[in-house]
Design an enzyme around this catalytic site. Structure first.
Site, short mmCIF file in Angstrom:
data_model
loop_
_atom_site.label_atom_id
_atom_site.label_comp_id
_atom_site.label_asym_id
_atom_site.label_seq_id
_atom_site.Cartn_x
_atom_site.Cartn_y
_atom_site.Cartn_z
N ASP A 148 0.79 -1.14 0.22
CA ASP A 148 0.03 0.07 -0.06
C ASP A 148 0.76 1.46 0.06
OD1 ASP A 148 -2.53 1.43 0.07
OD2 ASP A 148 -2.62 1.02 2.17
N CYS A 255 -15.11 3.26 7.20
CA CYS A 255 -16.09 2.64 7.19
C CYS A 255 -16.32 1.15 6.85
CB CYS A 255 -17.25 3.48 6.40
SG CYS A 255 -18.82 2.79 5.90
#
Ligand code: SF4
Ligand code: SF4
Length: 378
Positions: A148, A255
């Protein structure tokens, strides 16, 4: 010249070493991301990336791995599960509007360093094996690991490597392991045999599109990041659009709704990594408690956590929004009022919005003054 066939024993060993190092799955693919490149260009053309300029900053490097690391022929893609609590524990926090919901990937130690270390160990094993058993070829192994940290289309690569398919919510899903996992890659210059790509199994399901609190999944496989709570609470630097604030509920960092609802996550396994267990009770904190942390406490409580990247100002911004959505209470009004003089325009504006929203409840509940609720005016 080495052929893929010559490297079959090495590819089997790589997979075995990966499992021994704590990855749940290892797959290998080539560098052809032409389909994903078209999808990325269409997504950017629609402006769905919002302020994430880095998505278009690196030209074709993101979709052409050999441009990012010269000589790359294959990508070794790995996944590591991180789920540390049950789905019902997650929904319990989401349903309690006095609680702070933090995306479950961020509850434990920041995964980047730990995954990078494991990938390095895997790369070292490959290097040693090649020097010992393939020395006659005089081949120099070129490798680079990523977690990432660079322009890499990691989900598209993982899908091609057989680790899962990209679901309608744009996360990777594995039939046996759901979607609660991190991905990492090693780019390598050896023509290792490649694995079969995963097939899609969303079928007619549209549960993630329906549950998304901000309707950010505008069509299957199309997430408008500008509406996504993860983007709004983590990536966005400035003010959260007012129209979206009530929809954010109590989500103060990221979320998970589209993953929680996904039927494939019934097959997800709990992580065996102690590093991914919740730290500082971040899975069960109250909104009022985390709002009361001063900057020193925030930095201490988020030490070694991915949460630190948003900084204290955006932390307060996000919690102010969640408190605006919290149930009517004198304690909430008092906590917000205390922050009205906080030295940041961004925080003050969100606090003011939250207070206005809270006070609008007074009208709808028939209270005439704040003192009706025994609020101690400062
Ligand atoms: S993370 Fe949340 S806001 Fe973003 S697409 Fe999924 S459900 Fe919607
Ligand atoms: S919720 Fe349904 S549509 Fe969405 S990713 Fe999961 S299986 Fe696919």
């Amino acid at each position: 010249m080495l052929s893929s066939q010559d490297l079959t024993p090495l590819s089997l060993q790589i997979k075995q070493w990966g499992i021994e190092l704590g990855f749940q799955q290892v797959g290998i693919t080539d560098t052809d991301l032409s389909a994903a490149e078209i999808h990325l260009h269409n997504w950017i053309a629609k402006g769905f990336q919002g302020e994430m300029d880095y998505m278009q900053r690196h030209g074709l490097k993101r979709s052409r791995p050999e441009l990012l690391h010269e000589g790359t022929l294959r990508i070794i893609s790995v996944r590591m599960d991180y789920q540390s609590e049950s789905l019902s524990d997650m929904t319990q926090v989401l349903d309690d509007r006095t609680a702070a919901y933090i995306s479950r990937y961020a509850l434990g130690r920041d995964y980047h360093k730990m995954m990078r270390n494991r990938l390095q160990k895997l790369a070292d094993k490959i290097q040693t094996e090649v020097s010992e058993t393939l020395s006659y070829t005089n081949i120099e192994v070129g490798m680079r690991g990523f977690v990432d940290s660079a322009p890499v289309l990691e989900k598209a690569l993982a899908e091609k490597a057989g680790l899962g398919w990209i679901g309608k919510h744009s996360n990777l899903i594995n039939r046996k392991a759901g979607s609660w996992f991190f991905l990492g890659e090693i780019f390598i210059n050896l023509p290792l045999p490649i694995d079969q790509a995963s097939t899609a199994h969303c079928g007619v399901c549209t549960a993630c599109l329906s549950i998304c609190p901000t309707q950010a999944i505008v069509a299957p496989y199309q997430v408008d990041a500008r509406r996504c709570v993860s983007y709004l609470t983590i990536e966005l630097q400035g003010a959260i659009p007012e129209a979206l604030r009530p929809l954010i509920g109590n989500r103060i960092y990221g979320c998970d709704d589209c993953q929680i609802i996904c039927p494939w996550n019934r097959f997800a396994k709990m992580t065996a990594e102690a590093d991914f267990n919740p730290r500082q009770q971040l899975n069960t904190q109250e909104l009022l408690t985390v709002f009361a942390w001063n900057e020193d406490v925030f930095l201490k409580k988020t030490e070694g956590s991915a949460i630190r990247r948003i900084g204290y100002e955006r932390w307060l911004r996000n919690i102010a929004v969640a408190l605006g959505n919290a149930p009517l209470s004198p304690q909430v009004i008092e906590a917000l009022t205390d922050k009205l003089k906080y030295p940041s325009d961004l925080v003050r504006e969100h606090v003011q919005w939250a207070l206005t929203r809270q006070l609008s409840h007074y009208d709808s509940f028939g209270y005439n003054t704040i003192s009706d609720l025994n609020f101690k005016q400062k």
